[in-house]
Design an enzyme around this catalytic site. Structure first.
Site, PDB file in Angstrom:
ATOM      1  N   CYS A  77      97.933 140.217 -24.327  1.00 17.27           N
ATOM      2  CA  CYS A  77      96.613 140.207 -23.721  1.00 17.27           C
ATOM      3  C   CYS A  77      95.450 139.734 -24.618  1.00 17.27           C
ATOM      4  CB  CYS A  77      96.445 141.666 -23.376  1.00 17.27           C
ATOM      5  SG  CYS A  77      95.176 141.753 -21.940  1.00 17.27           S
ATOM      6  N   HIS A 167     100.949 143.702 -20.734  1.00 18.30           N
ATOM      7  CA  HIS A 167     101.355 144.789 -21.905  1.00 18.30           C
ATOM      8  C   HIS A 167     102.367 145.117 -21.927  1.00 18.30           C
ATOM      9  CE1 HIS A 167      97.194 145.549 -23.400  1.00 18.30           C
ATOM     10  NE2 HIS A 167      96.770 144.956 -22.147  1.00 18.30           N
ATOM     11  N   GLU A 169     104.126 146.617 -24.311  1.00 19.24           N
ATOM     12  CA  GLU A 169     104.080 147.864 -25.088  1.00 19.24           C
ATOM     13  C   GLU A 169     103.761 149.175 -24.398  1.00 19.24           C
ATOM     14  OE1 GLU A 169     101.871 145.973 -25.023  1.00 19.24           O
ATOM     15  OE2 GLU A 169      99.719 146.859 -25.403  1.00 19.24           O
TER      16      GLU A 169
HETATM   17  N1  GLN Z   1      89.735 141.693 -21.678  1.00 17.22           N
HETATM   18  C1  GLN Z   1      90.242 141.757 -22.975  1.00 17.22           C
HETATM   19  C2  GLN Z   1      89.581 140.800 -23.740  1.00 17.22           C
HETATM   20  O1  GLN Z   1      89.057 139.859 -23.153  1.00 17.22           O
HETATM   21  C3  GLN Z   1      91.703 141.673 -23.094  1.00 17.22           C
HETATM   22  C4  GLN Z   1      92.240 142.908 -22.331  1.00 17.22           C
HETATM   23  C5  GLN Z   1      93.543 143.288 -22.838  1.00 17.22           C
HETATM   24  O2  GLN Z   1      93.959 143.208 -24.002  1.00 17.22           O
HETATM   25  N2  GLN Z   1      94.005 144.465 -22.222  1.00 17.22           N
HETATM   26  O3  GLN Z   1      89.784 140.792 -25.128  1.00 17.22           O
END
Ligand code: GLN
Length: 185
Positions: A77, A167, A169
């Protein structure tokens, strides 16, 4: 030894996963924590905050060099955003993964959702997306696309670098962590 970047975000959940798998790890919060690290996990969280902290703590350049020299790295992410060579409408952070990502790419209504899909050869994998980015374009032909959900690339691998928009994890499924631990360091 696995390093988990632990300046912000969901690092504790990655640590729990590695505990379950019996893999030795250490949390990276400052430069000297990088000594002896053979692979690195960049967790989800807020990429703009993580980027600022990486700069302030003097971690950006050493981590970038470690990735460039072939250290296996998994970014989830926000971690995928840190790894991308290009970030739409923004500056890149670490780079190393030849893709262009777009942050918060699913809009407000689809801020958070779960689907089950295939990640490369891993079947029935639960993917949890939270204000996720997606990969708009791969910038080199040898980037492997491991998953496309709703027409959007959400998982890629380039050599020793694994980039996931979701994610792994936050589920009970440890197969992607196992896969990452199988990369030769
Ligand atoms: N929206 C977050 C970002 O731009 C990422 C979201 C996440 O890691 N769950 O950094």
């Amino acid at each position: 030894m696995v390093g988990i970047l632990a300046v912000q975000g969901a690092f504790a959940e990655h640590a729990q996963m590695l505990d379950r798998l019996g893999a030795a790890y250490t949390c990276i919060r400052q430069k000297r924590d990088l000594v002896g690290i053979e692979r690195l996990i960049l967790p989800g969280g807020e990429s703009t905050t993580q980027r600022r902290l990486l700069c302030d703590l003097g971690l950006l350049v050493p981590i970038r060099e470690m990735i460039a020299s072939g250290m296996p790295v998994m970014g989830t992410c926000a971690g995928l955003i840190l790894l991308a060579d290009e970030v739409a409408d923004e500056e890149r952070c670490l780079g190393g993964l030849p893709v262009r990502v777009r942050r918060n790419a699913y809009g407000r209504q689809l801020g958070s959702f779960s689907v089950v899909g295939e990640i490369g050869s891993i079947n029935d994998y639960p993917m949890r997306f939270i204000r996720a980015p997606y990969v708009e374009t791969v910038l080199q032909p040898d980037v492997q696309v491991l998953n496309i959900t709703d027409g959007r690339i959400t998982a890629v691998q380039y050599k020793h670098i694994l980039g996931l928009a979701f994610h792994p994890e936050l589920t009970e499924d440890d197969r992607l962590h196992q896969y990452f631990l199988s990369f030769s360091a």
